[in-house]
Design an enzyme around this catalytic site. Structure first.
Site: not given
Ligand code: BJW
Ligand code: ZN
Length: 243
Positions: A119, A188
């Site tokens: 990302h 998550s």
């Molecule tokens: C602990 C802990 C401890 C806490 N020990 N554990 C298919 C189906 C549906 C939707 C889509 C799909 N394909 C694409 C989409 C759309 C979209 C998407 O997924 N939407 C969903 C919301 C449904 N995806 C996209 O848009 C992606 N692009 C794409 O697929 O493009 C296709 C395309 C092709 C051609 C042209 C155009 C498009 C891009 C996704 C980009 C995500 N970006 C972000 C922001 C990055 C910049 C920033 O940080 O500011 O990335 S969003 C955000 O979420 C960030 C993270 O990397 C990402 C994941 O979050 P993460 O890391 O899982 O964090 P949390 O907070 O959610 O979870 C933390 C976890 O830790 C929890 O489970 C806790 O329990 C745990 N935890 N303490 C162990 N101590």
């Protein structure tokens, strides 16, 4: 199946190719807020509402304020034992790749080298208009401008609805498809495409292991799940692996 530390250790040690996917939870013990839940709130905005191109287009000053706040916060954070355990895993295993969704740069700061930041990075800037892009750890103005064309710079991260950097997804897919063991740590599993990586690994015969504070939508599909802090679990998994 629930977690069995010794069994997972044996599988890791015997794994010819191990791929680890990390999310925000791995940096929680370093003091970096996770993305979702209460921690993901900043000035009453959900992080998910700011990490998107339409938000940047409508309110670039607000989005840059959010990213400058995060840059300041993360700059003071240090890698924790979970980051260090993954460096150790890279050193101990002949074939290892770390894929992170995190943009905080803490894996690189810890010393991970076989690393794919899928990302992007808080420390990368790119022009909204021309091809200018650079790594920059300095304090930025409220609305940083491109030194080449004068237009607005943006954070070098992947926002919702944007494709990953060309080649990154292709590389991740090819490495996951070849993996014997797939570790999903501190994510998550709410965001695609990363949330589906475990399925690809499974389809190609890998053993799948999840490490998280709590269950995720993918937990039931994993071969093993360990619940707790990554900073507690990962060092235990890695200790004595090569013995
Ligand atoms: C602990 C802990 C401890 C806490 N020990 N554990 C298919 C189906 C549906 C939707 C889509 C799909 N394909 C694409 C989409 C759309 C979209 C998407 O997924 N939407 C969903 C919301 C449904 N995806 C996209 O848009 C992606 N692009 C794409 O697929 O493009 C296709 C395309 C092709 C051609 C042209 C155009 C498009 C891009 C996704 C980009 C995500 N970006 C972000 C922001 C990055 C910049 C920033 O940080 O500011 O990335 S969003 C955000 O979420 C960030 C993270 O990397 C990402 C994941 O979050 P993460 O890391 O899982 O964090 P949390 O907070 O959610 O979870 C933390 C976890 O830790 C929890 O489970 C806790 O329990 C745990 N935890 N303490 C162990 N101590
Ligand atoms: Zn430019």
């Amino acid at each position: 199946m629930q977690g069995n530390m010794e069994m997972i250790k044996a599988i890791l040690a015997g794994g010819k190719k191990v791929v680890a996917l990390t999310g925000a939870g791995i940096s929680a013990e370093s003091g970096v807020p996770t993305f979702r839940g209460r921690e993901g709130l900043w000035k009453n905005h959900h992080a998910e509402d700011l990490a998107r191109p339409d938000a940047f287009e409508a309110k670039p000053e607000l989005v840059w304020e959010f990213y400058n706040w995060r840059r300041d916060l993360v700059k003071k954070c240090e890698p924790n034992p979970a980051h260090l355990a993954l460096v150790e895993l890279e050193l101990q295993l002949p074939n290892f790749l770390l894929i992170t969704q995190n943009v905080d740069g803490l894996h690189a700061k810890a010393g991970s080298r076989k690393l794919l930041e899928m990302h992007g990075s808080l420390w990368r800037l790119k022009c909204t208009t021309c091809t200018h892009a650079r790594e920059d750890f300095s304090e930025l103005p409220e609305l940083p401008e491109c030194p080449v064309c004068g237009h607005l710079l943006r954070p070098g991260v992947v926002w919702f609805g944007e494709p990953l950097v060309p080649g990154v997804l292709k590389l991740a897919i090819s490495q996951i498809a070849a993996a014997d063991v797939f570790l999903s740590i501190g994510t998550s599993n709410m965001v695609q495409p990363a949330a589906s990586f475990y399925q690809l690994a499974k389809d190609h015969g890998a053993v799948t292991v999840e490490i998280n504070l709590e269950p995720t939508p993918n937990t039931g599909f994993m071969d093993f799940a360990l619940h707790g802090k990554a900073a507690d679990i990962l060092p235990k998994l890695v200790t004595g692996l090569s013995e």
